[in-house]
Design a protein around this motif. Structure first.
Motif, short mmCIF file in Angstrom:
data_model
loop_
_atom_site.label_atom_id
_atom_site.label_comp_id
_atom_site.label_asym_id
_atom_site.label_seq_id
_atom_site.Cartn_x
_atom_site.Cartn_y
_atom_site.Cartn_z
N ILE A 81 8.18 23.96 -6.38
CA ILE A 81 6.78 24.32 -6.65
C ILE A 81 6.77 25.39 -7.73
O ILE A 81 7.23 26.51 -7.50
CB ILE A 81 6.08 24.83 -5.38
CG1 ILE A 81 6.13 23.73 -4.31
CG2 ILE A 81 4.65 25.21 -5.68
CD1 ILE A 81 5.43 24.08 -3.04
N ASN A 82 6.28 25.01 -8.88
CA ASN A 82 6.26 25.94 -10.01
C ASN A 82 5.09 25.63 -10.94
O ASN A 82 5.15 24.68 -11.69
CB ASN A 82 7.57 25.85 -10.80
CG ASN A 82 7.62 26.91 -11.89
OD1 ASN A 82 7.05 27.98 -11.72
ND2 ASN A 82 8.24 26.59 -12.99
N PRO A 83 4.02 26.39 -10.85
CA PRO A 83 3.92 27.64 -10.11
C PRO A 83 3.39 27.47 -8.69
O PRO A 83 2.59 26.58 -8.41
CB PRO A 83 2.88 28.41 -10.94
CG PRO A 83 1.98 27.34 -11.48
CD PRO A 83 2.85 26.14 -11.71
N LEU A 84 3.89 28.39 -7.84
CA LEU A 84 3.20 28.66 -6.58
C LEU A 84 2.26 29.81 -6.91
O LEU A 84 2.72 30.90 -7.24
CB LEU A 84 4.20 29.07 -5.49
CG LEU A 84 3.58 29.53 -4.17
CD1 LEU A 84 2.85 28.39 -3.46
CD2 LEU A 84 4.64 30.12 -3.24
N LEU A 141 0.42 24.81 -7.13
CA LEU A 141 -0.32 24.24 -8.27
C LEU A 141 0.45 23.11 -8.95
O LEU A 141 -0.13 22.32 -9.68
CB LEU A 141 -0.62 25.33 -9.30
CG LEU A 141 -1.67 26.36 -8.89
CD1 LEU A 141 -2.18 27.10 -10.11
CD2 LEU A 141 -2.83 25.72 -8.14
N ASP A 142 1.74 23.08 -8.75
CA ASP A 142 2.54 21.99 -9.32
C ASP A 142 3.56 21.61 -8.27
O ASP A 142 3.88 22.43 -7.39
CB ASP A 142 3.23 22.46 -10.62
CG ASP A 142 3.89 21.30 -11.37
OD1 ASP A 142 3.64 20.12 -11.00
OD2 ASP A 142 4.65 21.56 -12.33
N ALA A 143 4.05 20.40 -8.31
CA ALA A 143 5.03 19.97 -7.32
C ALA A 143 5.93 18.92 -7.91
O ALA A 143 5.47 17.99 -8.57
CB ALA A 143 4.32 19.41 -6.09
#
Ligand code: GDP
Ligand code: MN
Length: 389
Positions: free
Chosen positions: A198-201, A212-214
């Protein structure tokens, strides 16, 4: 196997990880419709391709209105997104994910990855998440914290606290983050994932953690017991030659070079790649036709090699055991006739029915050269290519 961000987020949500609300669209009109339905003050339109680095490549756009969402989707759909993960030809964007925008206070990085060396899952976290995590890893690796999970043990709260206090979160956020990291580990374990990143959490303006991304990568060998994961496969993201080979039961992997290879046995195939490289040439593919290949499979396999426009020469290296040399030769001759073989062919055949195999090749009228050993075969291919260049 990789999946899209929207599929990864749906799975994260099932394991209790907070993700923004959103919907999928394949046209700008659909994207506008999703945004209207979400009714949020702002939106994010995101290209759905199997590659990271989309933000820097123009594949992620924050929008203030439904009209802006439609325009952003118009721009992103159909684009060839080029990032450091796609190669120079880029990736065609066929779908966008439209979600309610999050007000970001901070961007963290968290991930669960299979540490093959340590033979266990590792959990990582960094306060410096966002689009430059590769730089963080290179320049300030001490800003990425990590811990490993003992087999048969859960990810303990104290391990999460170490990582998350290290990221500068407050007590309430550490509590939320602990559940979140444990959910990532549960997902990885239950679904045979080798990477859940996950970037960004995001730490939101309200102080909550949201993914926000996975990015999730699944172990192909686990797909059989995870049919829900297998169903997420997007055939448009798979190399079409690899797809065709999989359907035939052939073990084919496309590579960057120009020497097509056909070999029986994975070990011999890897050794063949090595000798090709040692001779100064580059393999265009790995192809292990296996022991039980039929003449038809050989023909189809040879066609797959020739379908790759990069291929400028072919090396066949067969040690006939269960796969007989005559079957191999008949398959190759069949394919070469059908496909109008134009590239030079070097053949090294040994083993069961080798005399019959050579006879079939000799009488075929095909233009090929025979090598007595592997290194001779590789040297001949390298020579032929040099001559052509
Ligand atoms: P990637 O570039 O492929 O990793 O795509 P990401 O999904 O990580 O998005 C790239 C960047 O877009 C993130 O690092 C954020 O800075 C930004 N972004 C993504 N979602 C939002 C959002 O909801 N609000 C805002 N303000 N920025 C976002
Ligand atoms: Mn990202």
């Amino acid at each position: 196997m990789n999946v899209h961000e929207y599929q990864a987020k749906e799975m994260l949500a099932r394991f209790g990880v907070p993700v923004p609300k959103g919907g999928l669209a394949t046209t700008p009109q659909e994207a506008a419709g999703v945004a209207r339905e979400l009714g949020a003050p702002a939106f994010v339109v995101k290209a759905q391709v199997h590659a990271g680095g989309r933000g820097k490549a123009g594949g992620v756009k924050v929008c203030k209105s439904v009209d802006e969402v439609q325009a952003a989707a118009q721009a992103i759909l159909g684009m060839h997104l080029i990032s450091h993960q796609t190669g120079p030809e880029g990736k065609l964007v066929r779908k966008v994910w439209v979600e309610a925008a999050t007000e970001i206070a901070r961007e963290l990085y968290v991930a669960v990855v299979l540490d093959r060396g340590a033979e266990r899952l590792a959990v990582m976290a960094s306060p410096d998440g966002g689009m430059d995590i590769e730089e963080v890893a290179a320049a300030t690796p001490e800003r990425i914290f990590s811990t490993r999970i003992d087999p048969g043990q859960p990810l303990w709260d104290f391990q999460c606290r170490q990582l998350l206090f290290g990221c500068g979160l407050d007590a309430a956020q550490v509590r939320q983050g602990t559940g979140l990291l444990q959910a990532l580990v549960e997902l990885a374990t239950a679904k045979d994932a080798t990477q859940v990143e996950i970037n960004p959490l995001a730490v939101t303006a309200q102080g909550k953690l949201v993914a926000l991304d996975a990015k999730i990568n699944f172990d192909d060998s686990g797909l059989r017991r995870n049919p829900d994961v297998a169903a997420l496969k997007d055939p448009t993201e798979t190399d079409e030659l690899e797809l065709a080979a999989t359907e035939l039961g052939l073990n084919y992997i496309r590579l960057e070079g120009n020497v097509g290879t056909m070999v029986n046995g994975a070990g011999l195939a890897m050794a063949t790649m090595d000798v090709i490289k040692m001779a100064g040439a580059q393999p265009a593919n790995f192809l292990d036709v296996g022991g039980g290949a039929s003449e038809e499979m050989i023909t189809k396999g040879f066609e797959i090699i020739l379908d790759d426009p990069k291929v400028e020469a072919i090396l066949i290296n067969i040690f006939g055991g269960i796969l007989r040399c005559d079957v191999l030769a008949a398959g190759v001759v069949g394919a070469a006739r059908k496909m109008d073989l134009k590239v030079p062919l070097v053949v090294r055949l040994e083993g069961t029915n080798v005399a019959e195999g050579r006879r079939i090749l000799d009488e075929s009228g095909l233009n090929f050269s025979v090598a007595g050993s592997m290194s001779e075969a590789a040297a001949k291919v390298a020579q032929v290519l040099e001559g052509a260049a």
